[in-house]
Design an enzyme around this catalytic site. Structure first.
Site, mmCIF file in Angstrom:
data_model
loop_
_atom_site.group_PDB
_atom_site.id
_atom_site.type_symbol
_atom_site.label_atom_id
_atom_site.label_comp_id
_atom_site.label_asym_id
_atom_site.label_seq_id
_atom_site.Cartn_x
_atom_site.Cartn_y
_atom_site.Cartn_z
ATOM 1 N N ARG A 152 -51.708 47.809 16.138
ATOM 2 C CA ARG A 152 -53.003 47.445 15.530
ATOM 3 C C ARG A 152 -54.197 47.886 16.388
ATOM 4 O O ARG A 152 -55.226 47.215 16.446
ATOM 5 C CB ARG A 152 -53.105 45.929 15.278
ATOM 6 C CG ARG A 152 -52.145 45.399 14.254
ATOM 7 C CD ARG A 152 -52.391 46.013 12.870
ATOM 8 N NE ARG A 152 -51.428 45.492 11.938
ATOM 9 C CZ ARG A 152 -50.191 45.995 11.785
ATOM 10 N NH1 ARG A 152 -49.817 47.068 12.473
ATOM 11 N NH2 ARG A 152 -49.362 45.463 10.924
ATOM 12 N N SER A 209 -54.055 39.517 6.939
ATOM 13 C CA SER A 209 -53.708 38.605 8.034
ATOM 14 C C SER A 209 -54.917 38.417 8.940
ATOM 15 O O SER A 209 -55.522 39.395 9.370
ATOM 16 C CB SER A 209 -52.570 39.186 8.875
ATOM 17 O OG SER A 209 -51.438 39.345 8.077
ATOM 18 N N GLU A 262 -57.295 39.720 13.672
ATOM 19 C CA GLU A 262 -57.037 41.080 13.179
ATOM 20 C C GLU A 262 -58.302 41.656 12.527
ATOM 21 O O GLU A 262 -58.719 42.754 12.886
ATOM 22 C CB GLU A 262 -55.848 41.105 12.217
ATOM 23 C CG GLU A 262 -55.505 42.533 11.837
ATOM 24 C CD GLU A 262 -54.146 42.702 11.203
ATOM 25 O OE1 GLU A 262 -53.174 42.059 11.635
ATOM 26 O OE2 GLU A 262 -54.063 43.497 10.257
HETATM 27 C C1 LIG Z 1 -54.519 41.648 1.053
HETATM 28 C C2 LIG Z 1 -54.613 42.481 2.303
HETATM 29 C C3 LIG Z 1 -53.449 42.953 2.890
HETATM 30 C C4 LIG Z 1 -53.511 43.740 4.050
HETATM 31 N N1 LIG Z 1 -52.346 44.202 4.600
HETATM 32 C C5 LIG Z 1 -52.385 44.956 5.723
HETATM 33 C C6 LIG Z 1 -51.173 45.444 6.304
HETATM 34 O O1 LIG Z 1 -50.076 45.218 5.801
HETATM 35 N N2 LIG Z 1 -51.262 46.180 7.437
HETATM 36 C C7 LIG Z 1 -52.466 46.476 8.018
HETATM 37 O O2 LIG Z 1 -52.467 47.156 9.058
HETATM 38 N N3 LIG Z 1 -53.628 46.038 7.481
HETATM 39 C C8 LIG Z 1 -53.619 45.290 6.358
HETATM 40 N N4 LIG Z 1 -54.786 44.818 5.807
HETATM 41 C C9 LIG Z 1 -56.070 45.101 6.482
HETATM 42 C C10 LIG Z 1 -56.845 46.308 5.895
HETATM 43 O O3 LIG Z 1 -56.532 46.505 4.541
HETATM 44 C C11 LIG Z 1 -56.573 47.596 6.652
HETATM 45 O O4 LIG Z 1 -56.889 47.445 8.010
HETATM 46 C C12 LIG Z 1 -57.379 48.771 6.066
HETATM 47 O O5 LIG Z 1 -56.982 49.974 6.656
HETATM 48 C C13 LIG Z 1 -58.885 48.599 6.233
HETATM 49 O O6 LIG Z 1 -59.481 49.607 5.444
HETATM 50 P P1 LIG Z 1 -60.946 49.485 4.873
HETATM 51 O O7 LIG Z 1 -61.237 50.769 4.202
HETATM 52 O O8 LIG Z 1 -61.072 48.276 4.043
HETATM 53 O O9 LIG Z 1 -61.790 49.346 6.219
HETATM 54 P P2 LIG Z 1 -63.031 48.375 6.507
HETATM 55 O O10 LIG Z 1 -62.566 46.964 6.432
HETATM 56 O O11 LIG Z 1 -64.199 48.753 5.699
HETATM 57 O O12 LIG Z 1 -63.315 48.743 8.030
HETATM 58 C C14 LIG Z 1 -62.422 48.348 9.038
HETATM 59 C C15 LIG Z 1 -62.851 48.988 10.366
HETATM 60 O O13 LIG Z 1 -62.689 50.390 10.279
HETATM 61 C C16 LIG Z 1 -63.941 51.045 10.504
HETATM 62 N N5 LIG Z 1 -63.968 52.202 9.596
HETATM 63 C C17 LIG Z 1 -63.532 52.239 8.313
HETATM 64 N N6 LIG Z 1 -63.655 53.487 7.821
HETATM 65 C C18 LIG Z 1 -64.195 54.234 8.812
HETATM 66 C C19 LIG Z 1 -64.577 55.600 8.925
HETATM 67 N N7 LIG Z 1 -64.430 56.466 7.908
HETATM 68 N N8 LIG Z 1 -65.105 56.020 10.096
HETATM 69 C C20 LIG Z 1 -65.258 55.172 11.144
HETATM 70 N N9 LIG Z 1 -64.923 53.874 11.095
HETATM 71 C C21 LIG Z 1 -64.396 53.415 9.944
HETATM 72 C C22 LIG Z 1 -65.006 50.010 10.205
HETATM 73 O O14 LIG Z 1 -66.194 50.281 10.931
HETATM 74 C C23 LIG Z 1 -64.321 48.762 10.710
HETATM 75 O O15 LIG Z 1 -64.437 48.712 12.110
HETATM 76 C C24 LIG Z 1 -54.764 44.036 4.635
HETATM 77 C C25 LIG Z 1 -55.936 43.550 4.033
HETATM 78 C C26 LIG Z 1 -55.865 42.784 2.880
HETATM 79 C C27 LIG Z 1 -57.125 42.290 2.238
#
Ligand SMILES: Cc1cc2nc3c(=O)[nH]c(=O)nc-3n(C[C@H](O)[C@H](O)[C@H](O)COP(=O)(O)OP(=O)(O)OC[C@H]3O[C@@H](n4cnc5c(N)ncnc54)[C@H](O)[C@@H]3O)c2cc1C
Length: 369
Positions: free
Chosen positions: A165, A239, A347
């Site tokens: 992570r 999580s 997380e």
């Molecule tokens: C129901 C649910 C289940 C999930 N299950 C998992 C799982 O099984 N495993 C897991 O690892 N995660 C899980 N997650 C967490 C999450 O979905 C992941 O971490 C996902 O990759 C975040 O993507 P996002 O586009 O929503 O990023 P955001 O939440 O918008 O951003 C997260 C971080 O990434 C940065 N970021 C995003 N895009 C960029 C970019 N293009 N350039 C620079 N920085 C950037 C943001 O600044 C921030 O720091 C889950 C979330 C939910 C709601």
């Protein structure tokens, strides 16, 4: 590109929580991204890069500065032979669309990451992982824009510093780059990974010892739908606590503490988990186990509640505020520390909170470390 003022961030996070950003825009091209960054620089604004908003807790006060929502699309095959396919994906592509596409084309390596919300550019940030697969095993390179210099750079897998992570993007390079695209290397030859008990049980139950790729994707989605709330119904950010990655010494300390505070049956369960999630040089203990044994499942503060099917998930059951989620997070951490001696780590990223607020919500009484 429209730049909005006082934009409420609860509209763009899966928690459905967050006060106003001073400025907000969606960028669909590199040029728009540069334009937005120049606007922010002109006003001396702090910048936050947002994607799907599924790993974030924005403060009720919102964000003082400019939130730039990256929606740069594009899918390109860079290499294709009998063994592997290299595919470059724009950071704004919805991640599960890519997982679905690869399942359809029988490209192996990300099927266990099916159903994870968010966009493809966020995949390397926390080295997204699930059911025994991790981004680090398929990301071959990451194309970024330096937010200060406005220059493009490409990092290969080794340079990303992937850990559990974690990557350089959410540690030493935090807020330094915007990810423009990610190149994934996927296998043409079947490489099923059914090592996680949920998956192996699923196929044992279905009497199907060698499932194909689309079947594995469907299984992962079915398993996830039982664990996580439906995002159309409840807000959440997955999580809220990371699993524990322990040294043998810290594991021993945990086992001794549980021996003092819990029944022998609980200690046996810990020992089973140690074997089940054994990884090279590290001992992974699911944080959900600790939250469960502390009897915290179902706890709530305001409209924030620990999800009944997965103790690590805090859900927004309606009108929860960031302070409710943060208060519940604090309660869980303090209880778990008091009974197990372990400090749980968040997380999701917390954004827009003051130093004092963070100190308050992350405080652990009697923590002498
Ligand atoms: C129901 C649910 C289940 C999930 N299950 C998992 C799982 O099984 N495993 C897991 O690892 N995660 C899980 N997650 C967490 C999450 O979905 C992941 O971490 C996902 O990759 C975040 O993507 P996002 O586009 O929503 O990023 P955001 O939440 O918008 O951003 C997260 C971080 O990434 C940065 N970021 C995003 N895009 C960029 C970019 N293009 N350039 C620079 N920085 C950037 C943001 O600044 C921030 O720091 C889950 C979330 C939910 C709601």
């Amino acid at each position: 590109m429209e730049i909005k003022e006082k934009f409420n961030l609860d509209q763009v996070t899966t928690f459905r929580i967050g006060g106003p950003a001073d400025f907000y825009c969606v960028v669909q091209t590199l040029e728009e991204l540069k334009e937005a960054l120049k606007f922010a620089r002109g006003k001396d604004l702090a910048v936050f890069i947002l994607a799907g908003g599924s790993n974030l807790l924005f403060a009720d006060a919102g964000f003082r500065g400019m939130v730039i929502n990256i929606a740069i699309k594009g899918i390109e095959i860079l290499h294709d032979d009998d063994n592997r396919v290299e595919i470059r994906v724009g950071s704004g592509e919805v991640w599960d669309d890519i997982a679905a596409l690869c399942a359809l084309k029988e490209l192996w390596g990300i099927e266990n990451l099916s159903g994870i919300p968010g966009r493809s550019g966020a995949i390397p940030i926390q080295n997204v992982g699930a059911y025994g697969q991790e981004a680090s095993r398929v990301v071959s390179s990451v194309e970024v824009l330096d937010l200060e210099e406005l220059e493009i750079q490409i990092f290969n897998n080794d340079q990303c510093g992937f850990e559990y992570r974690q990557s350089n993007f959410n540690t030493i390079w935090k807020n330094k780059y915007a990810i423009l695209s990610v190149t994934f290397t996927l296998a043409r030859q079947p490489k099923p990974n059914l090592s996680y008990i949920d998956l192996s049980n699923y196929f044992a139950g279905a009497n199907n010892p060698s499932p194909g790729l689309p079947e594995i994707r469907q299984a992962v989605i079915a398993i996830r739908s039982k664990k996580f709330p439906d995002l159309n119904e409840f807000g959440c950010a997955g999580s809220c606590f990371k699993n524990l990655i322990l040294t043998p010494q810290n594991y021993l300390r945990l086992e001794q503490t549980l021996g003092r505070n819990f029944s022998p049956e609980i200690v046996s369960r810990l020992q089973e988990l140690k074997l089940r999630f054994a990884e090279e040089k590290r001992i992974k203990i699911p944080a959900a186990f600790l939250v469960d044994i502390c009897g915290l499942k179902g706890q709530s503060i305001g409209a924030a509640r620990l999800w009944k099917n997965q103790a690590l998930v805090i859900v927004n059951t309606g009108s929860a505020k960031a302070r409710d989620v943060a208060g519940l997070f604090k309660l869980v951490r303090q209880e778990v520390f008091a009974k197990t001696g372990m400090r749980l780590v968040s997380e999701p990223e917390w954004v827009g909170f003051s130093e004092q607020e963070l100190a308050k919500y992350f405080e652990i009484p009697n923590d002498k470390s």
